[in-house]
Enzyme design. Structure first.
Site, PDB file in Angstrom:
ATOM      1  N   VAL A 140      13.791  10.837  55.899  1.00 61.08           N
ATOM      2  CA  VAL A 140      12.370  10.832  56.233  1.00 61.08           C
ATOM      3  C   VAL A 140      11.707  12.193  55.990  1.00 61.08           C
ATOM      4  O   VAL A 140      10.593  12.436  56.433  1.00 61.08           O
ATOM      5  CB  VAL A 140      12.160  10.395  57.699  1.00 61.08           C
ATOM      6  CG1 VAL A 140      12.543   8.948  57.897  1.00 61.08           C
ATOM      7  CG2 VAL A 140      12.919  11.307  58.674  1.00 61.08           C
ATOM      8  N   GLY A 172      16.904  11.983  44.966  1.00 63.96           N
ATOM      9  CA  GLY A 172      17.241  12.853  46.096  1.00 63.96           C
ATOM     10  C   GLY A 172      18.735  12.923  46.340  1.00 63.96           C
ATOM     11  O   GLY A 172      19.181  13.170  47.465  1.00 63.96           O
ATOM     12  N   LYS A 173      19.524  12.730  45.282  1.00 62.86           N
ATOM     13  CA  LYS A 173      20.989  12.761  45.417  1.00 62.86           C
ATOM     14  C   LYS A 173      21.477  14.118  45.909  1.00 62.86           C
ATOM     15  O   LYS A 173      22.451  14.194  46.660  1.00 62.86           O
ATOM     16  CB  LYS A 173      21.656  12.432  44.069  1.00 62.86           C
ATOM     17  CG  LYS A 173      21.367  11.056  43.540  1.00 62.86           C
ATOM     18  CD  LYS A 173      22.111  10.775  42.257  1.00 62.86           C
ATOM     19  CE  LYS A 173      21.749  11.715  41.127  1.00 62.86           C
ATOM     20  NZ  LYS A 173      20.310  11.643  40.732  1.00 62.86           N
ATOM     21  N   GLY A 174      20.794  15.185  45.466  1.00 60.68           N
ATOM     22  CA  GLY A 174      21.232  16.522  45.855  1.00 60.68           C
ATOM     23  C   GLY A 174      21.259  16.699  47.354  1.00 60.68           C
ATOM     24  O   GLY A 174      22.221  17.233  47.917  1.00 60.68           O
ATOM     25  N   LYS A 175      20.212  16.238  48.014  1.00 59.65           N
ATOM     26  CA  LYS A 175      20.158  16.349  49.474  1.00 59.65           C
ATOM     27  C   LYS A 175      21.280  15.544  50.117  1.00 59.65           C
ATOM     28  O   LYS A 175      21.933  16.004  51.057  1.00 59.65           O
ATOM     29  CB  LYS A 175      18.811  15.851  49.983  1.00 59.65           C
ATOM     30  CG  LYS A 175      18.775  15.747  51.502  1.00 59.65           C
ATOM     31  CD  LYS A 175      17.512  15.098  52.030  1.00 59.65           C
ATOM     32  CE  LYS A 175      17.665  14.832  53.519  1.00 59.65           C
ATOM     33  NZ  LYS A 175      16.450  14.291  54.133  1.00 59.65           N
ATOM     34  N   GLY A 185      18.482  18.268  37.586  1.00 60.30           N
ATOM     35  CA  GLY A 185      17.976  19.220  38.556  1.00 60.30           C
ATOM     36  C   GLY A 185      18.107  18.642  39.943  1.00 60.30           C
ATOM     37  O   GLY A 185      17.451  17.658  40.274  1.00 60.30           O
ATOM     38  N   HIS A 186      18.984  19.203  40.762  1.00 59.01           N
ATOM     39  CA  HIS A 186      19.190  18.723  42.124  1.00 59.01           C
ATOM     40  C   HIS A 186      18.593  19.729  43.100  1.00 59.01           C
ATOM     41  O   HIS A 186      18.963  20.901  43.084  1.00 59.01           O
ATOM     42  CB  HIS A 186      20.689  18.536  42.411  1.00 59.01           C
ATOM     43  CG  HIS A 186      21.297  17.434  41.615  1.00 59.01           C
ATOM     44  ND1 HIS A 186      22.657  17.234  41.526  1.00 59.01           N
ATOM     45  CD2 HIS A 186      20.730  16.449  40.873  1.00 59.01           C
ATOM     46  CE1 HIS A 186      22.905  16.182  40.757  1.00 59.01           C
ATOM     47  NE2 HIS A 186      21.750  15.709  40.349  1.00 59.01           N
ATOM     48  N   GLN A 207      21.718  12.389  36.956  1.00 57.75           N
ATOM     49  CA  GLN A 207      20.933  11.257  36.475  1.00 57.75           C
ATOM     50  C   GLN A 207      21.199   9.997  37.332  1.00 57.75           C
ATOM     51  O   GLN A 207      21.457  10.128  38.514  1.00 57.75           O
ATOM     52  CB  GLN A 207      21.182  10.990  34.986  1.00 57.75           C
ATOM     53  CG  GLN A 207      20.649  12.069  34.066  1.00 57.75           C
ATOM     54  CD  GLN A 207      21.652  13.164  33.790  1.00 57.75           C
ATOM     55  OE1 GLN A 207      22.839  12.940  33.677  1.00 57.75           O
ATOM     56  NE2 GLN A 207      21.182  14.380  33.693  1.00 57.75           N
ATOM     57  N   ASP A 241      16.357  11.500  40.082  1.00 61.94           N
ATOM     58  CA  ASP A 241      15.363  12.114  40.976  1.00 61.94           C
ATOM     59  C   ASP A 241      15.214  11.344  42.284  1.00 61.94           C
ATOM     60  O   ASP A 241      14.177  11.407  42.935  1.00 61.94           O
ATOM     61  CB  ASP A 241      13.990  12.213  40.283  1.00 61.94           C
ATOM     62  CG  ASP A 241      14.073  12.871  38.924  1.00 61.94           C
ATOM     63  OD1 ASP A 241      14.696  13.942  38.836  1.00 61.94           O
ATOM     64  OD2 ASP A 241      13.541  12.314  37.941  1.00 61.94           O
ATOM     65  N   ARG A 281      34.759  14.510  17.866  1.00 65.13           N
ATOM     66  CA  ARG A 281      35.976  15.322  17.924  1.00 65.13           C
ATOM     67  C   ARG A 281      35.805  16.691  17.267  1.00 65.13           C
ATOM     68  O   ARG A 281      36.753  17.251  16.751  1.00 65.13           O
ATOM     69  CB  ARG A 281      37.173  14.562  17.329  1.00 65.13           C
ATOM     70  CG  ARG A 281      37.517  13.315  18.132  1.00 65.13           C
ATOM     71  CD  ARG A 281      38.602  12.501  17.473  1.00 65.13           C
ATOM     72  NE  ARG A 281      38.190  11.950  16.203  1.00 65.13           N
ATOM     73  CZ  ARG A 281      37.446  10.856  16.060  1.00 65.13           C
ATOM     74  NH1 ARG A 281      37.028  10.193  17.116  1.00 65.13           N
ATOM     75  NH2 ARG A 281      37.119  10.414  14.865  1.00 65.13           N
ATOM     76  N   ASP A 313       9.085   8.272  53.862  1.00 62.68           N
ATOM     77  CA  ASP A 313       7.934   8.867  54.539  1.00 62.68           C
ATOM     78  C   ASP A 313       6.718   8.989  53.625  1.00 62.68           C
ATOM     79  O   ASP A 313       5.576   9.015  54.094  1.00 62.68           O
ATOM     80  CB  ASP A 313       8.304  10.238  55.104  1.00 62.68           C
ATOM     81  CG  ASP A 313       8.905  11.158  54.050  1.00 62.68           C
ATOM     82  OD1 ASP A 313       9.947  10.774  53.461  1.00 62.68           O
ATOM     83  OD2 ASP A 313       8.355  12.252  53.815  1.00 62.68           O
ATOM     84  N   PRO A 351       5.546  16.236  35.033  1.00 64.21           N
ATOM     85  CA  PRO A 351       5.154  15.235  36.029  1.00 64.21           C
ATOM     86  C   PRO A 351       5.923  13.942  35.795  1.00 64.21           C
ATOM     87  O   PRO A 351       6.090  13.505  34.649  1.00 64.21           O
ATOM     88  CB  PRO A 351       3.659  15.044  35.781  1.00 64.21           C
ATOM     89  CG  PRO A 351       3.418  15.535  34.394  1.00 64.21           C
ATOM     90  CD  PRO A 351       4.434  16.603  34.142  1.00 64.21           C
ATOM     91  N   ARG A 352       6.418  13.350  36.880  1.00 65.22           N
ATOM     92  CA  ARG A 352       7.151  12.093  36.764  1.00 65.22           C
ATOM     93  C   ARG A 352       6.186  10.919  36.790  1.00 65.22           C
ATOM     94  O   ARG A 352       5.163  10.950  37.467  1.00 65.22           O
ATOM     95  CB  ARG A 352       8.163  11.963  37.904  1.00 65.22           C
ATOM     96  CG  ARG A 352       9.228  13.041  37.877  1.00 65.22           C
ATOM     97  CD  ARG A 352      10.163  12.964  39.077  1.00 65.22           C
ATOM     98  NE  ARG A 352      11.078  14.099  39.082  1.00 65.22           N
ATOM     99  CZ  ARG A 352      11.432  14.793  40.151  1.00 65.22           C
ATOM    100  NH1 ARG A 352      10.953  14.446  41.338  1.00 65.22           N
ATOM    101  NH2 ARG A 352      12.266  15.803  40.059  1.00 65.22           N
TER     102      ARG A 352
END
Length: 426
Positions: free
Chosen positions: A412, A15-18, A40-41, A222, A13, A141, A331, A302-303
């Protein structure tokens, strides 16, 4: 050859997706190398929000080939739902390929995940998407790979074999109802014609792209502290979301990975159970959750929020071989006074400058903090490093000094344009 890897340095979480979306603008190929739809990205483009689970975050760039790699556990039904959502929004999805070596995440994996989590007295906090059971079957296997779907009679026989085993498990261990074989096969028959054309042998495709000096971007799900080997075990995922995971999850040699970018949220969050040394169970933690929108993109949970733990980021820098850092959500720290970062763990008077492997030790740790003065200026509209308040710059410089990795970019704001570039990411 230009290869870039994007990894999370905390518990996900970040912000890798961005960041993948931004870097994908120059990519010829984007490869998702591990995980499943438990990730979830979120990508925001011109104010429009896209939440992706299986698809690489670079999928919005239609000129780049998007590969779901061999290390992914891929639920085909979820994949098609995501594609349908994008196509309804006017985006094309004809540039998506599934590795024939990827594991098929089956309906019985989700059922098993739910039964296991509900019956456990020591909950991990999984998303109940079937990720763990699918990876377990892979290494036992008994997993079914995508190339087995090409011969549907063979696929049906394999499903029968595995489901017979699973139903004995469901009834004998959990006292649960069995799953119906005919229903599973019928559901796959409905999607067969859509899925099969996407299945390709991708390992040679990725290596040929590197041979041809194309820009290849590797994307994981992850993050470092959820790594099966080096994270907060057992409160981890079932794969390796590290740069090393690219080698096995995409099928490339480690010496072909050039730029390894670690994404760092300016504070810490995690989802699920397990020790969290810098967790803030107070108004500051609540403020970070609300201002940062810290709710799971996949689950809505909620995180848990806390101060930035730099031992965690330093751990990630060491194990991933990071060349660059990207700091996100800085920010969100505006107006908080003072700011704190964790630089050590105090366990019964012994101060650790590294992450202990035993979570019983981590669970007893008290954070050793370094304090920083905050800032009140709105930095969300700033576009250059020089514009940032001096206290913000000091916060960034300390992250660089402590981890030994340069900060090349600062996010930011949530949109793909809300970035400050300090160094060019090669």
């Amino acid at each position: 050859m230009s290869s870039q890897v994007v990894v999370g340095t905390q518990w996900g979480d970040e912000g890798k997706g961005k960041i993948v979306d931004v870097l994908a603008e120059k990519a010829d190929m984007i490869v998702r190398f591990q995980g499943g739809d438990n990730a979830g990205h979120t990508v925001i483009v011109n104010g429009k929000k896209y939440v992706l689970h299986l698809l690489p975050s670079g999928v919005l760039h239609e000129d780049a080939l998007c590969i779901i790699g061999p290390g992914v556990v891929c639920n085909p039904f979820v994949l098609l739902e995501e594609m349908d959502t994008l196509e309804k929004g006017g985006l094309k999805c004809d540039h998506i390929v599934i590795s024939d070596r990827a594991q098929i995440l089956m309906p019985y994996h989700r059922y098993q995940d739910k039964l296991e989590e509900e019956s456990s007295n020591n909950k991990i906090g999984t998303t109940q998407k079937g990720i763990g059971p699918c990876y377990s079957d892979k290494y036992a296997r008994r997993g079914i790979r995508y190339h087995e779907l090409l011969d549907f009679d063979h696929f049906k026989a394999r499903v029968k074999e595995v489901l017979d085993y699973k139903n004995k498990l469901f009834a004998g261990v959990y006292g649960a109802e069995p799953m119906d074989y005919d229903t599973i096969i019928s559901d796959f028959e409905k999607i067969y014609d859509r899925i099969v054309p996407m299945i390709k042998e991708t390992t040679h495709m990725v290596n040929e792209a590197l041979d041809q000096n194309k820009n290849v971007l590797f994307e994981g799900a992850q993050a470092m502290m959820l790594d099966i080997n080096y994270g907060t075990y057992p409160f981890v995922t079932s794969s390796s979301p590290t740069s090393a995971g690219v080698a096995t999850g995409a099928g490339v040699a480690v010496n072909r990975l050039q730029t390894i970018i670690g994404v760092v949220k300016a504070y810490s969050t995690r989802v699920g159970e397990g020790p969290f040394v810098t967790e803030l169970l107070n108004e500051t933690g609540e403020h970070l959750r609300e201002i940062g929108g810290e709710y799971g993109a996949t689950t809505g949970r909620p995180r848990r929020c806390g101060w930035l733990d730099l031992l965690v980021v330093k751990h990630a820098a060491m194990l991933n071989g990071l060349t660059d850092l990207v700091i996100t959500k800085i920010d969100c720290l505006t107006g908080i006074e003072p700011l704190k970062v964790c630089v050590g763990y105090d366990v019964d008077g012994k101060v650790y400058d590294y992450i202990p492997s035993d979570q019983a030790i981590v669970g007893k740790a008290k954070p050793v903090y370094k304090e920083f003065a905050g800032w009140t200026e709105d930095i969300s509209k700033m576009t250059t490093y020089d514009e940032l308040p001096e206290n913000c710059k000091e916060y960034v410089r300390f992250i660089e000094e402590f981890t030994g990795v340069r900060v090349s970019m600062i996010s930011v704001g949530p949109d793909r344009v809300n970035n400050i570039y300090i160094h060019e990411i090669d």
